[in-house]
Design a protein around this motif. Structure first.
Motif, PDB file in Angstrom:
ATOM      1  N   SER A  52       0.841  -1.202   0.000  1.00 34.90           N
ATOM      2  CA  SER A  52       0.000   0.000   0.000  1.00 34.90           C
ATOM      3  C   SER A  52       0.876   1.253   0.000  1.00 34.90           C
ATOM      4  O   SER A  52       2.080   1.186   0.218  1.00 34.90           O
ATOM      5  CB  SER A  52      -0.903   0.011   1.238  1.00 34.90           C
ATOM      6  N   ASP A  53       0.233   2.386  -0.211  1.00 37.15           N
ATOM      7  CA  ASP A  53       0.929   3.676  -0.150  1.00 37.15           C
ATOM      8  C   ASP A  53       0.838   4.295   1.242  1.00 37.15           C
ATOM      9  O   ASP A  53       1.359   5.388   1.469  1.00 37.15           O
ATOM     10  CB  ASP A  53       0.319   4.646  -1.179  1.00 37.15           C
ATOM     11  N   TYR A  54       0.181   3.628   2.171  1.00 36.28           N
ATOM     12  CA  TYR A  54      -0.008   4.156   3.518  1.00 36.28           C
ATOM     13  C   TYR A  54       1.311   4.100   4.281  1.00 36.28           C
ATOM     14  O   TYR A  54       1.975   3.067   4.310  1.00 36.28           O
ATOM     15  CB  TYR A  54      -1.092   3.355   4.247  1.00 36.28           C
ATOM     16  N   LYS A  55       1.712   5.203   4.902  1.00 36.63           N
ATOM     17  CA  LYS A  55       3.035   5.304   5.526  1.00 36.63           C
ATOM     18  C   LYS A  55       3.002   5.410   7.052  1.00 36.63           C
ATOM     19  O   LYS A  55       4.036   5.637   7.672  1.00 36.63           O
ATOM     20  CB  LYS A  55       3.800   6.519   4.964  1.00 36.63           C
TER      21      LYS A  55
END
Length: 169
Positions: free
Chosen positions: A54-57
């Motif tokens: 995912s692009d969640y950081k």
């Protein structure tokens, strides 16, 4: 693969081992009211893969939010053992021993919101998948002549290294 005996195993493996081998009572450390949540490894891997792709950081919990008491998990393990031709339901003998914290559970609200992920395998299903493997390990150990009391758990002392080459207990 994993640890199912010897004092380093986690509660699900220890409970299944005891349920599969006990004949009179099920031994448990503490009063059994401690609560935990357990995530089956397939679900943990799936959750981690989703986080990594995912692009969640920000931090996300990957775990199960199905909280059970140790008494409830013992009942599950004994029920599974009974279906496998073992004793099944028996009295729980609460004894002194390590209990850990009173309660621990995963909060999965954020990972559900961000990635739409939640574990698919319940604790009951995970125990049902794990029990035959533990049963096979017990049979292999017995066939090799290993005499061990699988109905009880061992307390293993924590070790720490204080100086290189010196173990401290």
């Amino acid at each position: 693969h994993g640890t199912w005996t010897g004092g380093r195993e986690k509660a699900p493996a220890a409970f299944l081992r005891k349920a599969l081998t006990s004949t009179e009572e099920f031994e448990m450390w503490g009063d059994g009211k401690q609560t935990r949540s357990f995530c089956y490894v397939d679900d943990a891997v799936e959750g981690l893969l989703r986080v990594m792709t995912s692009d969640y950081k920000q931090p996300l919990n990957v775990g199960s939010d199905e909280m059970v008491s140790m008494n409830q998990m013992a009942d599950m393990a004994m029920g599974i053992a009974g279906k496998a031709g073992c004793k099944g339901t028996m009295p729980i003998k609460h004894i002194p021993g390590p209990e850990g914290v009173r309660g621990r559970n995963s909060n999965n609200d954020l990972i559900k919101e961000v990635l739409g992920w939640a574990p698919a395998i319940t604790l009951q299903q995970g125990l049902e998948k794990t029990a035959p493997w533990i049963h096979d390990q017990i049979k292999k150990a017995e066939a090799s002549g290993k005499k061990e009391d699988y109905a009880h758990s061992k307390v293993v002392a924590a070790e720490a290294v204080s100086k290189i080459g010196e173990t401290k207990i």
